[in-house]
Design a protein around this motif. Structure first.
Motif, PDB file in Angstrom:
ATOM      1  N   LEU A 100      27.023  -6.577 -35.091  1.00 38.52           N
ATOM      2  CA  LEU A 100      26.514  -7.792 -35.733  1.00 38.52           C
ATOM      3  C   LEU A 100      25.114  -8.131 -35.236  1.00 38.52           C
ATOM      4  CD1 LEU A 100      29.603 -10.151 -35.802  1.00 38.52           C
ATOM      5  CD2 LEU A 100      28.421  -9.180 -37.757  1.00 38.52           C
ATOM      6  N   LEU A 101      24.910  -8.012 -33.921  1.00 34.05           N
ATOM      7  CA  LEU A 101      23.589  -8.324 -33.369  1.00 34.05           C
ATOM      8  C   LEU A 101      22.555  -7.307 -33.814  1.00 34.05           C
ATOM      9  CD1 LEU A 101      24.538  -9.400 -29.757  1.00 34.05           C
ATOM     10  CD2 LEU A 101      23.789 -10.860 -31.627  1.00 34.05           C
ATOM     11  N   GLY A 102      22.969  -6.046 -33.914  1.00 37.96           N
ATOM     12  CA  GLY A 102      22.032  -5.013 -34.341  1.00 37.96           C
ATOM     13  C   GLY A 102      21.626  -5.152 -35.793  1.00 37.96           C
ATOM     14  N   ARG A 108      20.135 -11.361 -33.042  1.00 38.55           N
ATOM     15  CA  ARG A 108      19.757 -10.562 -31.880  1.00 38.55           C
ATOM     16  C   ARG A 108      18.748 -11.318 -31.030  1.00 38.55           C
ATOM     17  NH1 ARG A 108      18.657  -5.980 -34.318  1.00 38.55           N
ATOM     18  NH2 ARG A 108      16.514  -6.522 -34.723  1.00 38.55           N
ATOM     19  N   LYS A 109      17.764 -11.932 -31.669  1.00 42.26           N
ATOM     20  CA  LYS A 109      16.733 -12.666 -30.931  1.00 42.26           C
ATOM     21  C   LYS A 109      17.345 -13.881 -30.231  1.00 42.26           C
ATOM     22  CE  LYS A 109      12.460 -15.193 -31.543  1.00 42.26           C
ATOM     23  NZ  LYS A 109      11.768 -16.034 -32.475  1.00 42.26           N
ATOM     24  N   ASP A 110      18.224 -14.615 -30.948  1.00 47.88           N
ATOM     25  CA  ASP A 110      18.861 -15.790 -30.351  1.00 47.88           C
ATOM     26  C   ASP A 110      19.747 -15.409 -29.174  1.00 47.88           C
ATOM     27  OD1 ASP A 110      17.630 -17.458 -32.136  1.00 47.88           O
ATOM     28  OD2 ASP A 110      19.383 -17.674 -33.452  1.00 47.88           O
ATOM     29  N   CYS A 111      20.439 -14.317 -29.295  1.00 43.11           N
ATOM     30  CA  CYS A 111      21.376 -13.912 -28.244  1.00 43.11           C
ATOM     31  C   CYS A 111      20.645 -13.390 -27.013  1.00 43.11           C
ATOM     32  CB  CYS A 111      22.318 -12.838 -28.770  1.00 43.11           C
ATOM     33  SG  CYS A 111      23.492 -12.260 -27.548  1.00 43.11           S
ATOM     34  N   LEU A 112      19.607 -12.629 -27.221  1.00 41.09           N
ATOM     35  CA  LEU A 112      18.940 -11.976 -26.108  1.00 41.09           C
ATOM     36  C   LEU A 112      17.829 -12.803 -25.485  1.00 41.09           C
ATOM     37  CD1 LEU A 112      18.809  -8.350 -27.528  1.00 41.09           C
ATOM     38  CD2 LEU A 112      20.473  -9.351 -25.954  1.00 41.09           C
ATOM     39  N   SER A 113      17.472 -13.920 -26.107  1.00 41.07           N
ATOM     40  CA  SER A 113      16.410 -14.738 -25.519  1.00 41.07           C
ATOM     41  C   SER A 113      16.964 -15.519 -24.335  1.00 41.07           C
ATOM     42  CB  SER A 113      15.829 -15.693 -26.560  1.00 41.07           C
ATOM     43  OG  SER A 113      16.784 -16.669 -26.879  1.00 41.07           O
ATOM     44  N   MET A 114      16.114 -15.851 -23.394  1.00 39.50           N
ATOM     45  CA  MET A 114      16.536 -16.572 -22.195  1.00 39.50           C
ATOM     46  C   MET A 114      16.440 -18.083 -22.385  1.00 39.50           C
ATOM     47  SD  MET A 114      17.562 -14.316 -20.171  1.00 39.50           S
ATOM     48  CE  MET A 114      17.723 -15.186 -18.643  1.00 39.50           C
ATOM     49  N   THR A 115      16.144 -18.520 -23.588  1.00 40.78           N
ATOM     50  CA  THR A 115      16.035 -19.954 -23.843  1.00 40.78           C
ATOM     51  C   THR A 115      17.022 -20.348 -24.923  1.00 40.78           C
ATOM     52  OG1 THR A 115      14.347 -19.616 -25.521  1.00 40.78           O
ATOM     53  CG2 THR A 115      13.579 -19.951 -23.267  1.00 40.78           C
ATOM     54  N   SER A 116      17.284 -21.621 -25.017  1.00 42.85           N
ATOM     55  CA  SER A 116      18.160 -22.100 -26.080  1.00 42.85           C
ATOM     56  C   SER A 116      17.384 -22.137 -27.385  1.00 42.85           C
ATOM     57  CB  SER A 116      18.697 -23.486 -25.722  1.00 42.85           C
ATOM     58  OG  SER A 116      17.635 -24.409 -25.693  1.00 42.85           O
ATOM     59  N   GLY A 117      18.044 -22.459 -28.468  1.00 42.81           N
ATOM     60  CA  GLY A 117      17.403 -22.498 -29.775  1.00 42.81           C
ATOM     61  C   GLY A 117      16.304 -23.539 -29.862  1.00 42.81           C
ATOM     62  N   SER A 118      16.336 -24.561 -29.001  1.00 39.39           N
ATOM     63  CA  SER A 118      15.329 -25.625 -29.051  1.00 39.39           C
ATOM     64  C   SER A 118      14.051 -25.243 -28.337  1.00 39.39           C
ATOM     65  CB  SER A 118      15.904 -26.908 -28.431  1.00 39.39           C
ATOM     66  OG  SER A 118      16.208 -26.678 -27.071  1.00 39.39           O
ATOM     67  N   GLY A 119      14.012 -24.073 -27.710  1.00 40.50           N
ATOM     68  CA  GLY A 119      12.799 -23.652 -27.032  1.00 40.50           C
ATOM     69  C   GLY A 119      12.831 -23.957 -25.544  1.00 40.50           C
TER      70      GLY A 119
END
Length: 147
Positions: A100-102, A108-119
């Motif tokens: 699913l992430l691939g 993929r970007k939301d899951c692998l980023s070190m920040t929440s969706g709000s930045g």
């Protein structure tokens, strides 16, 4: 003629010969298995029927049935079986999540980023119970009814 010679040379390469040999071996094994399967199943069926026919007593038949149930349930309830089922379930879930992430660059970007969706920084889970540190012993705290 040159194209035919090229194809013959290509098919004569060791990799092609190895793949062809493996394919022939697999096909032969499948044919043998198809031929043996009915014989094996018939033998097992006749063995079970003979065993039941020999024991006309209902108690003996019940004992045989319960013995089989116990054997199967002991396998299904064993820690090794539960661990194996858990491993398969986790592997399946991880593979599905990875697919699913691939497939979706946004996920993929939301899951692998070190920040929440709000930045901002990723949210840290809030503990359900905050035990006071000044009490020292959480076992005593629990036995006293919450400090």
């Amino acid at each position: 003629a040159a194209a035919r010679a090229s194809v013959v040379l290509l098919l004569g390469m060791p990799q092609c010969l190895q793949v062809a040999e493996e394919g022939i071996r697999l096909r032969t094994q499948a044919e043998i298995a198809r031929g043996l399967t009915p014989d094996i199943l018939e033998s097992a069926r006749s063995t079970m029927l003979d065993e039941v026919a020999r024991s006309r007593d209902a108690r003996v038949q019940a004992r045989l049935s319960l013995t089989e149930v116990y054997k199967r349930s002991s396998v299904l309830q064993s820690p090794q079986f539960r661990r194996a089922v858990t491993r398969v379930a986790i592997k399946s879930l991880l593979c599905s999540a990875a697919k699913l992430l691939g497939d979706d660059p946004i996920r993929r970007k939301d899951c692998l980023s070190m920040t929440s969706g709000s930045g901002g920084p990723a949210a840290v889970p809030t503990p359900i119970v905050n035990l006071p540190l000044e009490g020292g012993n959480w076992g005593r705290w629990l036995s006293e009814g919450g400090g």
